[in-house]
Design a protein around this motif. Structure first.
Motif, mmCIF file in Angstrom:
data_model
loop_
_atom_site.group_PDB
_atom_site.id
_atom_site.type_symbol
_atom_site.label_atom_id
_atom_site.label_comp_id
_atom_site.label_asym_id
_atom_site.label_seq_id
_atom_site.Cartn_x
_atom_site.Cartn_y
_atom_site.Cartn_z
ATOM 1 N N LEU B 14 0.819 -1.127 -0.077
ATOM 2 C CA LEU B 14 -0.032 -0.002 0.149
ATOM 3 C C LEU B 14 0.791 1.180 -0.323
ATOM 4 O O LEU B 14 0.395 2.243 -0.509
ATOM 5 N N ASP B 15 2.152 1.131 0.343
ATOM 6 C CA ASP B 15 2.998 2.416 0.243
ATOM 7 C C ASP B 15 3.971 2.270 -0.845
ATOM 8 O O ASP B 15 4.942 2.965 -1.034
ATOM 9 N N LEU B 179 -2.820 -4.973 -5.006
ATOM 10 C CA LEU B 179 -2.526 -3.858 -3.779
ATOM 11 C C LEU B 179 -2.618 -4.895 -2.679
ATOM 12 O O LEU B 179 -3.830 -5.233 -2.198
ATOM 13 N N PRO B 181 -2.398 -5.317 1.469
ATOM 14 C CA PRO B 181 -2.601 -4.474 2.820
ATOM 15 C C PRO B 181 -1.255 -4.459 3.566
ATOM 16 O O PRO B 181 -1.355 -4.938 4.650
ATOM 17 N N PHE B 183 2.519 -2.354 4.634
ATOM 18 C CA PHE B 183 3.605 -1.443 4.353
ATOM 19 C C PHE B 183 4.934 -1.936 4.585
ATOM 20 O O PHE B 183 5.318 -2.865 5.514
ATOM 21 N N PHE B 184 5.662 -1.539 3.679
ATOM 22 C CA PHE B 184 7.335 -2.003 3.607
ATOM 23 C C PHE B 184 8.109 -0.922 4.389
ATOM 24 O O PHE B 184 9.197 -1.180 5.251
ATOM 25 N N GLY B 185 7.821 0.431 3.988
ATOM 26 C CA GLY B 185 8.508 1.398 4.647
ATOM 27 C C GLY B 185 9.877 1.851 3.871
ATOM 28 O O GLY B 185 10.280 3.059 3.909
ATOM 29 N N ARG B 189 10.430 1.223 -5.094
ATOM 30 C CA ARG B 189 9.073 1.602 -5.393
ATOM 31 C C ARG B 189 8.840 1.524 -6.821
ATOM 32 O O ARG B 189 9.535 1.953 -7.458
ATOM 33 N N PRO B 208 -11.842 -6.927 -5.989
ATOM 34 C CA PRO B 208 -11.429 -7.198 -4.828
ATOM 35 C C PRO B 208 -11.367 -8.774 -4.817
ATOM 36 O O PRO B 208 -12.109 -9.508 -5.309
ATOM 37 N N SER B 209 -10.330 -9.307 -4.202
ATOM 38 C CA SER B 209 -10.408 -10.912 -3.982
ATOM 39 C C SER B 209 -10.155 -10.915 -2.339
ATOM 40 O O SER B 209 -10.301 -9.900 -1.666
ATOM 41 N N GLU B 210 -9.975 -11.995 -1.677
ATOM 42 C CA GLU B 210 -10.148 -12.316 -0.340
ATOM 43 C C GLU B 210 -9.188 -11.319 0.420
ATOM 44 O O GLU B 210 -9.447 -10.745 1.473
ATOM 45 N N ARG B 211 -7.794 -11.025 -0.247
ATOM 46 C CA ARG B 211 -6.704 -10.577 0.584
ATOM 47 C C ARG B 211 -6.191 -9.074 -0.161
ATOM 48 O O ARG B 211 -5.490 -8.454 0.709
ATOM 49 N N VAL B 212 -6.391 -9.266 -1.367
ATOM 50 C CA VAL B 212 -6.055 -7.636 -2.158
ATOM 51 C C VAL B 212 -6.958 -7.244 -3.082
ATOM 52 O O VAL B 212 -7.954 -8.177 -3.169
ATOM 53 N N THR B 213 -6.683 -6.079 -3.778
ATOM 54 C CA THR B 213 -7.528 -5.779 -4.738
ATOM 55 C C THR B 213 -6.671 -5.719 -5.783
ATOM 56 O O THR B 213 -5.456 -5.215 -6.036
ATOM 57 N N LEU B 215 -6.157 -4.217 -9.503
ATOM 58 C CA LEU B 215 -6.538 -2.754 -10.412
ATOM 59 C C LEU B 215 -5.866 -2.992 -11.619
ATOM 60 O O LEU B 215 -4.547 -3.067 -11.559
#
Lengths: 223, 223
Positions: B14-15, B179, B181, B183-185, B189, B208-213, B215
């Motif tokens: 997400l980041d 995508l 859910p 964060f790597f920080g 990128r 959307p699937s169970e764990r990610v979206t 896109l």
């Protein structure tokens, strides 16, 4: 009484930005700023990021632009976000920018708590928005916001730095990103500086609308 | 004959990261690397990013792990991505990493063109994967890939830098981001360095699937 949730909801570019690089002027919205190329760049990027909002029926109604506008998924989401919000908390920079651009009848129609170092008396606007200025930190602002919101939710309005402070402090329950199909290349990245050792996410909802995807995550504190 | 499309499909945090910060070892997968804390960190981040793939029925089948695994939206998407791909193009670093970790029966089952400065004879693996090493640049690799793919699509497999080169050169028709859910920080990128003056996007699908979206965007060259 059920306490409300603490959430934020922002538009983000696909490369992670929630705001363009600031334009080097005192007032973005002043007449003399409009021809400045950096102001044009700022406006163009901001409009591209938020382009999913402006045509919505709810947006037009809420700003008093009158009837008309698009209905559908995006409109329903914008309206539901407004309706769940009992209070908004925002940072000083977001307030300063908004003070230049909100109509007199500001679009919140609830109490707003501004986290700032500058004391100021509450500022009451027509239409039910009252800005309260909190000078003793983000936790105090949130405590006051919760008390004022009752069983409705508290929205951390922005900007990016304020959202990140609340997120890293473990004070956010969930958030929604409207992911816009644009690249900024530079600006304020929402999640730069997120405390990856403490913040853990679970995707709880993902809804495409015409122009963007609305992604909702629950936030957990990693033990 | 319809020419195929050129696309990429990657998992992104997400980041905005598609790969963790490299671990300081020659071979991530060597036995003596496994206790290195930076290797553990790399593996944990990589697994978190890709966690939606490993339980899938298609993933298990394709790597010969046998029957079983999850069906559903994510599985259908993973299978469709594999089936549309006539050829994969990848950068030298992705190849080097994969050479350490792919099973002998590599998971592509098509020709793969590796963009590199190092000449090497084609390397044929059991199961239909043949690696071809292209030393005269990304456009030449893509021309060769298109010719070999026929009416199927060409996938730009990675890594991030190679994808960005193709994207900025205007050679990508569409792409899909899973995508995640997390964060790597820090890390690689995907869209750092994207040429915002030339690349324009349109959201064409969002699932959307169970764990990610998942896109999907069409890429246009800004005039």
């Amino acid at each position: 009484m059920m306490a409300g949730k603490v959430f934020f909801s922002v538009s983000m570019s696909l490369d992670g930005y929630v705001a363009p690089v600031p334009a080097p002027v005192d007032n973005l919205f002043a007449k003399e700023s409009q021809d400045h190329p950096e102001v044009r760049r700022w406006m163009a990027q901001w409009m591209a990021l938020q382009q999913w909002i402006f045509p919505l029926r709810f947006f037009r109604e809420n700003l008093g632009f009158g009837d008309g506008g698009e209905e559908g998924v995006a409109n329903d989401i914008a309206r539901a976000t407004f309706e769940r919000t009992g209070v908004t908390v925002m940072g000083r920079r977001m307030f300063d920018l908004g003070e230049q651009s909100w109509p007199e009848d500001a679009p919140f129609h609830t109490p707003v708590f501004v986290v700032t170092h500058r004391r100021r008396d509450p500022w009451e606007r027509p239409g039910g928005t009252t800005f309260h200025f909190v000078t003793d930190g983000i936790e105090s602002a949130l405590d006051q916001a919760r008390a004022a919101a009752g069983d409705r939710d508290v929205r951390i309005g922005g900007g990016g730095e304020t959202i990140l402070q609340y997120l890293n402090a473990g004070l956010v329950d969930e958030f929604t990103i409207a992911l816009s199909p644009v690249f900024f290349g530079a600006g304020t990245r929402l999640f730069d500086g997120v405390d990856t050792s403490r913040v853990e996410l679970r995707q709880i909802r993902s809804e495409p609308s015409e122009r963007v995807t609305h992604l909702t995550y629950a936030v957990h504190r990693r033990q």
